[in-house]
Design an enzyme around this catalytic site. Structure first.
Site, PDB file in Angstrom:
ATOM      1  N   LYS A  69     -18.737 -48.399   1.558  1.00  0.00           N
ATOM      2  CA  LYS A  69     -18.230 -49.708   1.125  1.00  0.00           C
ATOM      3  C   LYS A  69     -17.440 -49.620  -0.184  1.00  0.00           C
ATOM      4  CE  LYS A  69     -21.542 -52.691   0.557  1.00  0.00           C
ATOM      5  NZ  LYS A  69     -21.605 -53.251  -0.814  1.00  0.00           N
ATOM      6  N   ARG A 105     -26.105 -62.099   0.396  1.00  0.00           N
ATOM      7  CA  ARG A 105     -27.081 -61.270   1.115  1.00  0.00           C
ATOM      8  C   ARG A 105     -28.038 -62.102   1.954  1.00  0.00           C
ATOM      9  NH1 ARG A 105     -28.460 -56.106  -2.760  1.00  0.00           N
ATOM     10  NH2 ARG A 105     -26.438 -55.110  -2.451  1.00  0.00           N
ATOM     11  N   ARG A 165     -26.364 -37.476  -1.976  1.00  0.00           N
ATOM     12  CA  ARG A 165     -25.715 -38.216  -3.065  1.00  0.00           C
ATOM     13  C   ARG A 165     -26.399 -37.958  -4.410  1.00  0.00           C
ATOM     14  NH1 ARG A 165     -24.578 -44.654  -2.718  1.00  0.00           N
ATOM     15  NH2 ARG A 165     -26.820 -44.862  -2.999  1.00  0.00           N
ATOM     16  N   ARG A 191     -31.256 -40.279  -7.246  1.00  0.00           N
ATOM     17  CA  ARG A 191     -32.099 -41.469  -7.393  1.00  0.00           C
ATOM     18  C   ARG A 191     -33.270 -41.390  -6.426  1.00  0.00           C
ATOM     19  NH1 ARG A 191     -27.852 -46.373  -7.060  1.00  0.00           N
ATOM     20  NH2 ARG A 191     -28.691 -46.297  -4.965  1.00  0.00           N
ATOM     21  N   ARG A 239     -34.812 -48.645   2.981  1.00  0.00           N
ATOM     22  CA  ARG A 239     -33.689 -49.461   2.482  1.00  0.00           C
ATOM     23  C   ARG A 239     -32.793 -49.930   3.617  1.00  0.00           C
ATOM     24  NH1 ARG A 239     -30.445 -45.962  -1.265  1.00  0.00           N
ATOM     25  NH2 ARG A 239     -29.243 -47.802  -1.773  1.00  0.00           N
TER      26      ARG A 239
END
Length: 221
Positions: free
Chosen positions: A19, A93, A127, A160, A171
């Protein structure tokens, strides 16, 4: 004289769907102002604004920032954009957020990035980020020049907690549960455009072609 129609778009997609990259390209090609709800929240928390302090109290308890708090923040910021075309990222959201946004601004298009969850899992676990700036690297697609080190500052990169496989699954499931009703809401309004694929570079040309039917490509002028 015919009044110029303003173009207001929302981009949606699960974490790790590309995104950010697609948003950057849209902004560059079509000269839209870009508003990321995450960036705006971080800025308000950093500046210790009234909304920032309130939002931080929820985030620290592991809770979502309530609809009315985030809605107030986003709409206030969008109102500052005046007569500009814009792209909104990370908001709405929930359906109440979408309804509140509709009352303030007419949304022309919702770009939905539909990327298989397995692809995202593979991508996210590769990532790494630079904590100071939020710069993101991916060991497969966008590796740092030196492994584990930020290109600009030479500081160490970190992974993270929520980029670890078990957390990623949680998630993605949470994103799906939360946003499915929002996508349905926009579909019923006739403004939802879904782009499916596994690679950002293959999804982008379709997004680009679609937006060219709505806006001039500023990068080619």
């Amino acid at each position: 004289m015919v009044a110029r129609m303003l173009f207001r778009a929302v981009i949606m997609g699960p974490p790790g769907s590309g995104k950010g990259t697609i948003s950057d390209r849209i902004v560059k090609h079509f000269a839209l102002k870009h508003l990321s709800s995450g960036d705006l929240l971080r800025l308000n928390i950093q500046k210790k604004t009234e909304v920032g302090i309130l939002a931080k109290s929820y985030i620290e308890q592991g809770q979502l920032v309530p609809d009315d708090v985030i809605t107030r923040l986003i709409i206030q910021e969008l109102n500052n954009f005046g007569e500009h075309n814009w792209l909104l990222d990370g908001f709405p959201r929930t359906v109440p957020q979408a309804q509140a946004l509709d009352k303030a601004h007419q949304i022309n298009t919702v770009i939905d990035l539909n990327v298989p969850f397995q692809t995202i899992k593979d991508r996210l676990t590769a990532r790494w980020i630079h904590p100071g700036s939020g710069r993101v690297y991916n060991t497969e697609f966008n590796p740092p020049k030196v492994s584990g080190i930020d290109d600009l500052t030479g500081e160490p990169l970190v992974q993270r907690e929520d980029d670890k496989p078990e957390t990623v699954t949680k998630r993605l499931n949470a994103y799906e549960a939360l946003t499915k009703p929002v996508l349905e809401y926009y579909k019923n309004k006739g403004v939802l455009e879904t782009f499916s694929g596994t690679e950002t570079n293959k999804i982008w040309p379709h997004v680009h072609s679609f937006l060219q039917t709505k806006l001039p490509d500023a990068s080619q002028e």
